[in-house]
Write an enzyme that holds these catalytic residues in place. Structure first.
Site, short mmCIF file in Angstrom:
data_model
loop_
_atom_site.label_atom_id
_atom_site.label_comp_id
_atom_site.label_asym_id
_atom_site.label_seq_id
_atom_site.Cartn_x
_atom_site.Cartn_y
_atom_site.Cartn_z
CD GLU A 180 7.99 0.11 10.64
OE1 GLU A 180 7.02 0.60 10.06
OE2 GLU A 180 8.84 -0.61 10.07
CB CYS A 188 -2.32 -0.74 8.45
SG CYS A 188 -1.14 0.59 8.72
CG ASN A 240 -0.34 -0.10 2.50
OD1 ASN A 240 0.80 -0.54 2.61
ND2 ASN A 240 -1.05 0.30 3.53
CD GLU A 242 4.61 -1.15 12.77
OE1 GLU A 242 3.42 -0.82 12.75
OE2 GLU A 242 5.38 -0.84 13.68
P1 NDP Z 1 0.80 -9.68 3.14
O1 NDP Z 1 0.87 -10.18 4.53
O2 NDP Z 1 0.05 -10.50 2.14
O3 NDP Z 1 2.25 -9.48 2.52
C1 NDP Z 1 3.23 -8.68 3.12
C2 NDP Z 1 4.60 -9.05 2.62
O4 NDP Z 1 4.93 -10.36 3.10
C3 NDP Z 1 4.69 -9.14 1.10
O5 NDP Z 1 5.97 -8.67 0.72
C4 NDP Z 1 4.53 -10.62 0.84
O6 NDP Z 1 5.06 -11.01 -0.39
C5 NDP Z 1 5.31 -11.19 2.01
N1 NDP Z 1 4.97 -12.56 2.38
C6 NDP Z 1 3.87 -13.28 2.08
N2 NDP Z 1 3.93 -14.49 2.69
C7 NDP Z 1 5.10 -14.54 3.39
C8 NDP Z 1 5.73 -15.51 4.24
N3 NDP Z 1 5.15 -16.68 4.50
N4 NDP Z 1 6.92 -15.20 4.80
C9 NDP Z 1 7.50 -14.00 4.59
N5 NDP Z 1 6.96 -13.05 3.79
C10 NDP Z 1 5.76 -13.31 3.21
O7 NDP Z 1 0.21 -8.19 3.24
P2 NDP Z 1 -0.25 -7.27 2.05
O8 NDP Z 1 0.90 -7.02 1.15
O9 NDP Z 1 -1.50 -7.84 1.48
O10 NDP Z 1 -0.57 -5.89 2.80
C11 NDP Z 1 -1.80 -5.60 3.38
C12 NDP Z 1 -1.74 -5.84 4.87
O11 NDP Z 1 -0.67 -5.09 5.43
C13 NDP Z 1 -2.99 -5.38 5.60
O12 NDP Z 1 -3.36 -6.35 6.54
C14 NDP Z 1 -2.54 -4.12 6.31
O13 NDP Z 1 -3.28 -3.84 7.45
C15 NDP Z 1 -1.11 -4.42 6.61
N6 NDP Z 1 -0.34 -3.19 6.80
C16 NDP Z 1 0.08 -2.84 8.05
C17 NDP Z 1 0.74 -1.65 8.27
C18 NDP Z 1 1.23 -1.26 9.63
O14 NDP Z 1 2.11 -0.40 9.71
N7 NDP Z 1 0.72 -1.81 10.71
C19 NDP Z 1 1.00 -0.72 7.17
C20 NDP Z 1 0.57 -1.21 5.89
C21 NDP Z 1 -0.09 -2.38 5.73
P3 NDP Z 1 4.16 -10.93 -1.73
O15 NDP Z 1 3.14 -9.87 -1.54
O16 NDP Z 1 5.15 -10.55 -2.77
O17 NDP Z 1 3.54 -12.25 -1.89
#
Ligand code: NDP
Length: 487
Positions: free
Chosen positions: A461, A282, A151, A248
């Site tokens: 963070e 988020c 995002n 996060e």
């Molecule tokens: P995901 O959990 O699907 O993915 C996050 C990252 O983790 C991506 O780079 C993904 O790779 C990678 N990933 C996926 N599976 C694994 C694994 N088993 N081990 C290690 N890495 C893995 O989240 P989204 O990208 O869909 O983001 C949306 C989510 O992020 C929402 O829930 C949102 O609330 C949260 N978020 C939280 C924030 C905060 O600061 N608290 C800020 C922004 C978002 P790939 O996508 O390439 O498959």
């Protein structure tokens, strides 16, 4: 037309993989492939670790003020290239230019600048213990990993690399497969600014590459931004080598609007906290609890402003303030939640449909959607949707509103709108959330620590304390007296 192919950025340059495997990246506003990226195979992964070891040795031997100077140069380059970088974010994420142009790069640069400034101020302690004494050193951890969500791709890369590099660590960063380009540009900028080769490497790919980072014995810490479910997998995997973790994760945050609140301001907060970045934030306040005395006034103004003031369309058009969701899959997921809201009995106040704006007919747009008459047990009120979908609920008792707001396993953010200063603090102190706002919503300056309570996260963070999360304390006892030995 052929599209560019980007390689992984390792040891100060682009490195070709050996497997030849690539993945495609689409513009969410057009559904067209805009470029391809090489996956980090075993060859690239090994190179990332080896160069990070070298990079760490050089970088950690520099004085904090030398590191600070280089990072500040990177900040200057980020700001100078604002528009180029903001455009990448718009094309990768589908978010409006009018946001990216003034938020994404700036807030990323702010955090690097903040930690560059703090790095030389980090000090250990010294204390006398009789005639002996001890002192402590704040030492970097070594090689850290960052894993980002889609995002705010560049901002997330900056928020992780800022404190990691300022404290003297090397960082291997994996952006989301949906939005891989911003991190590459950041790597180029760091290198151009003088960050030694290997200190910031970017590896590309999906979950498998993330898993490799969480498992590697050479990595000391993983800082992850993403979903709660993925976060749990990351923590479990990192436990195998007892890595330090920062998590996060997602939220389902409440905003409480009391009957003495400035209702127009509260509506502004609710709209920002649900429709900015088309709801893919988020900390969004997706559960709005409104006091029954102002409920009608609140939803009337909300409906009017939502229907009159939101412009969906080609995100590069500066007039547009609602962009496309990240992918077709995510679009289906969000539309599925809207269907659930209707079938479970919520009233659709406005929105509820997919949009096909003339300027971007193939994009993954969803109309800004507001449900009223919501109850706490509805799926749309309980689960994170990560799209422009707001649930409005009514309350008439402060304690009850607090209890309902806290009735979730998530605890990322919360807000309260009231003119009663005592109530504002009394209520916010009882809300179980790590990021809270009073008569405001969503601001997150570099100085303010951010992170979740409960299952929304571990660690923080930004803010001073984050530098500590990227260092370890070495205690050194100095004997000034003879050892008393029984042997
Ligand atoms: P995901 O959990 O699907 O993915 C996050 C990252 O983790 C991506 O780079 C993904 O790779 C990678 N990933 C996926 N599976 C694994 C694994 N088993 N081990 C290690 N890495 C893995 O989240 P989204 O990208 O869909 O983001 C949306 C989510 O992020 C929402 O829930 C949102 O609330 C949260 N978020 C939280 C924030 C905060 O600061 N608290 C800020 C922004 C978002 P790939 O996508 O390439 O498959």
């Amino acid at each position: 037309m052929t599209t560019p192919v980007y390689q992984n950025f390792i040891n100060g340059h682009f490195l070709k993989n050996q497997s030849g495997e690539t993945f495609a990246v689409k513009n969410p506003a057009t559904d067209e492939v805009i470029y391809h990226v090489e996956v980090a195979d075993a060859f690239v992964q090994n190179a990332a670790i080896e160069s990070a070891k070298q990079g760490f040795a050089t970088w950690s031997a520099m004085t904090p003020i030398e590191r600070s100077r280089i990072l500040l140069k990177a900040v200057e380059l980020l700001r100078a290239r604002n528009d180029e970088l903001a455009k990448i974010e718009v094309l990768d994420t589908g978010k409006p230019w009018q946001e990216a142009e003034c938020v994404d790069v700036q807030t990323g640069a702010d955090v690097i600048e903040y930690f560059a400034g703090l790095a030389p101020a980090q000090v250990g302690q010294q204390q006398m213990v009789g005639e002996d004494f001890y002192y402590t050193r704040k030492e970097p951890l070594g090689i850290c990993a960052g894993i980002g969500a889609w995002n705010y791709p560049l901002q997330i890369a900056c928020w992780k690399s800022g404190p990691a590099l300022a404290a003297g660590n090397a960082l291997i960063f994996k952006p989301s497969e949906e939005t891989p380009l911003g991190a590459i540009k950041l790597a180029e900028i760091f290198f151009e600014a003088g960050v030694p080769a290997g200190v910031f490497n970017v590896v590309q790919g999906a979950a498998e590459v993330g898993q490799w980072l969480t498992q590697s014995d050479d990595i000391e810490k993983v800082s992850f931004t993403g979903e709660v479910g993925t976060g749990k997998k990351v923590v479990a995997s990192a436990a195998g080598s007892l890595k330090d973790v920062t998590m996060e994760l997602g939220g389902k945050s409440p905003l409480l609007v009391f009957d003495d609140a400035d209702i127009s301001q509260a509506v502004s907060a609710a709209m920002l906290g649900n429709f900015y970045t088309q709801g893919e934030i988020c900390t969004n306040c997706t559960r709005i609890y409104v006091h029954k005395n102002v409920y009608k006034q609140f939803i009337d103004e909300l409906k009017t402003r939502t229907e009159q003031n939101i412009i969906a369309g080609d995100p590069m058009n500066p007039e547009v303030n609602l962009g496309a969701l990240i992918s077709k899959n995510h679009h289906e997921l969000v539309m599925g939640y809207i269907d659930k809201g209707i079938s479970e009995g919520a009233t659709l106040l406005t929105g509820g449909e997919a949009l096909k704006p003339d300027s971007a007919p193939n994009g993954y747009f969803v109309a800004p959607t507001v449900f009223t008459d919501c109850t706490d047990d509805m799926t749309i009120v309980k689960e994170e949707i990560f799209g422009p979908v707001m649930s409005v609920l009514v309350f008439d008792d402060e304690d009850d509103a607090i209890r309902r707001a806290n009735d979730t396993h998530l605890g990322l953010a919360a807000g309260v709108f009231t003119k009663d200063i005592k109530r504002a603090h009394r209520v916010i102190h009882q809300l179980q959330a790590g990021i809270c706002w009073i008569n405001s919503y969503g601001n997150s300056p570099a100085e303010m620590p951010v992170g979740g309570y409960k299952q929304s996260g571990i660690g923080r963070e930004n803010g001073i304390e984050t530098l500590d999360h990227y260092t370890q304390t070495k205690s050194i006892y100095v004997g000034m007296t003879d050892i008393e030995s029984p042997f």
